[in-house]
Design a protein around this motif. Sequence first.
Motif, PDB file in Angstrom:
ATOM      1  N   THR A 108      53.068  24.525 -67.844  1.00  0.00           N
ATOM      2  CA  THR A 108      51.992  24.915 -66.947  1.00  0.00           C
ATOM      3  C   THR A 108      51.443  23.650 -66.287  1.00  0.00           C
ATOM      4  OG1 THR A 108      50.297  24.738 -68.671  1.00  0.00           O
ATOM      5  CG2 THR A 108      51.367  26.892 -68.390  1.00  0.00           C
ATOM      6  N   ASN A 109      50.649  23.840 -65.238  1.00  0.00           N
ATOM      7  CA  ASN A 109      50.084  22.664 -64.572  1.00  0.00           C
ATOM      8  C   ASN A 109      48.690  22.942 -64.044  1.00  0.00           C
ATOM      9  OD1 ASN A 109      50.103  23.228 -61.511  1.00  0.00           O
ATOM     10  ND2 ASN A 109      52.135  23.911 -62.157  1.00  0.00           N
ATOM     11  N   LYS A 110      48.009  21.866 -63.727  1.00  0.00           N
ATOM     12  CA  LYS A 110      46.644  21.925 -63.188  1.00  0.00           C
ATOM     13  C   LYS A 110      46.603  21.314 -61.793  1.00  0.00           C
ATOM     14  CE  LYS A 110      44.758  21.682 -67.780  1.00  0.00           C
ATOM     15  NZ  LYS A 110      44.474  20.766 -68.847  1.00  0.00           N
ATOM     16  N   ILE A 111      47.689  21.430 -61.064  1.00  0.00           N
ATOM     17  CA  ILE A 111      47.777  20.803 -59.749  1.00  0.00           C
ATOM     18  C   ILE A 111      46.710  21.341 -58.799  1.00  0.00           C
ATOM     19  CG2 ILE A 111      49.216  20.482 -57.690  1.00  0.00           C
ATOM     20  CD1 ILE A 111      51.643  20.432 -59.578  1.00  0.00           C
ATOM     21  N   ARG A 112      46.542  22.646 -58.763  1.00  0.00           N
ATOM     22  CA  ARG A 112      45.558  23.219 -57.839  1.00  0.00           C
ATOM     23  C   ARG A 112      44.162  22.683 -58.131  1.00  0.00           C
ATOM     24  NH1 ARG A 112      42.847  23.552 -54.264  1.00  0.00           N
ATOM     25  NH2 ARG A 112      41.714  25.350 -53.541  1.00  0.00           N
ATOM     26  N   THR A 134      57.908  22.750 -52.435  1.00  0.00           N
ATOM     27  CA  THR A 134      58.028  22.379 -53.849  1.00  0.00           C
ATOM     28  C   THR A 134      56.665  22.425 -54.522  1.00  0.00           C
ATOM     29  OG1 THR A 134      59.985  21.023 -53.482  1.00  0.00           O
ATOM     30  CG2 THR A 134      58.685  20.530 -55.446  1.00  0.00           C
ATOM     31  N   ILE A 135      55.649  21.895 -53.861  1.00  0.00           N
ATOM     32  CA  ILE A 135      54.288  21.916 -54.421  1.00  0.00           C
ATOM     33  C   ILE A 135      53.812  23.355 -54.574  1.00  0.00           C
ATOM     34  CG2 ILE A 135      51.886  21.200 -54.093  1.00  0.00           C
ATOM     35  CD1 ILE A 135      53.912  18.890 -54.755  1.00  0.00           C
ATOM     36  N   MET A 136      54.090  24.188 -53.582  1.00  0.00           N
ATOM     37  CA  MET A 136      53.714  25.610 -53.667  1.00  0.00           C
ATOM     38  C   MET A 136      54.375  26.261 -54.873  1.00  0.00           C
ATOM     39  SD  MET A 136      53.886  26.889 -49.683  1.00  0.00           S
ATOM     40  CE  MET A 136      54.207  28.541 -50.216  1.00  0.00           C
ATOM     41  N   ALA A 137      55.665  26.018 -55.060  1.00  0.00           N
ATOM     42  CA  ALA A 137      56.400  26.618 -56.173  1.00  0.00           C
ATOM     43  C   ALA A 137      55.884  26.107 -57.517  1.00  0.00           C
ATOM     44  CB  ALA A 137      57.895  26.339 -56.030  1.00  0.00           C
ATOM     45  N   LEU A 138      55.554  24.827 -57.591  1.00  0.00           N
ATOM     46  CA  LEU A 138      54.988  24.268 -58.820  1.00  0.00           C
ATOM     47  C   LEU A 138      53.684  24.953 -59.175  1.00  0.00           C
ATOM     48  CD1 LEU A 138      55.579  20.447 -58.311  1.00  0.00           C
ATOM     49  CD2 LEU A 138      56.511  21.848 -60.142  1.00  0.00           C
ATOM     50  N   GLU A 139      52.783  25.058 -58.202  1.00  0.00           N
ATOM     51  CA  GLU A 139      51.480  25.679 -58.447  1.00  0.00           C
ATOM     52  C   GLU A 139      51.621  27.131 -58.878  1.00  0.00           C
ATOM     53  OE1 GLU A 139      48.656  25.213 -55.306  1.00  0.00           O
ATOM     54  OE2 GLU A 139      48.696  23.037 -55.420  1.00  0.00           O
ATOM     55  N   ALA A 140      52.615  27.811 -58.351  1.00  0.00           N
ATOM     56  CA  ALA A 140      52.835  29.221 -58.681  1.00  0.00           C
ATOM     57  C   ALA A 140      53.571  29.400 -60.008  1.00  0.00           C
ATOM     58  CB  ALA A 140      53.617  29.899 -57.554  1.00  0.00           C
ATOM     59  N   GLY A 141      53.993  28.292 -60.616  1.00  0.00           N
ATOM     60  CA  GLY A 141      54.717  28.371 -61.873  1.00  0.00           C
ATOM     61  C   GLY A 141      56.146  28.842 -61.722  1.00  0.00           C
ATOM     62  N   ILE A 165      53.470  12.868 -59.251  1.00  0.00           N
ATOM     63  CA  ILE A 165      52.292  13.705 -59.003  1.00  0.00           C
ATOM     64  C   ILE A 165      51.103  13.195 -59.813  1.00  0.00           C
ATOM     65  CG2 ILE A 165      51.303  16.009 -59.367  1.00  0.00           C
ATOM     66  CD1 ILE A 165      54.134  17.110 -58.598  1.00  0.00           C
ATOM     67  N   ALA A 166      51.317  12.868 -61.070  1.00  0.00           N
ATOM     68  CA  ALA A 166      50.242  12.318 -61.903  1.00  0.00           C
ATOM     69  C   ALA A 166      49.715  11.023 -61.293  1.00  0.00           C
ATOM     70  CB  ALA A 166      50.743  12.093 -63.324  1.00  0.00           C
TER      71      ALA A 166
END
Length: 77
Positions: free
Chosen positions: A8-12, A36-43, A55-56
Motif C-alpha cells: 500500500t502507499n500514502k502517495i496521495r 504510473t503515478i495514477m496506477a500506484l495511487e489506485a493500488g 518517490i520517497a
Amino acid sequence: MGKKLTITNKIRTLRFFANEMTQLELAEKAGASRQTIMALEAGKYTPSLELAFRIADVFNVPIGEVFECIKEENNND
C-alpha cells in the motif's frame, strides 16, 4: 500456508501535504509517467524498488513513510 504480500502507499496524502502537488509534478520529479503515478495511487501497480526510492526522495521521507507491505494469510495453499 503461504503469505500474500500487499503493498500500500500514502502517495496521495504526501502529495496533498506537499502543497497539493499534482500527479504530473510528482511524475516529472520521480522520472515516471503520470499514468504510473495514477496506477500506484489506485493500488493497481507495484513500483520497482528504484522508483519507490525516487518517490520517497521527492518527498524527502524514508521509503517506509511512502510504502507499506502488509502480509496476509493465504488460505489457498
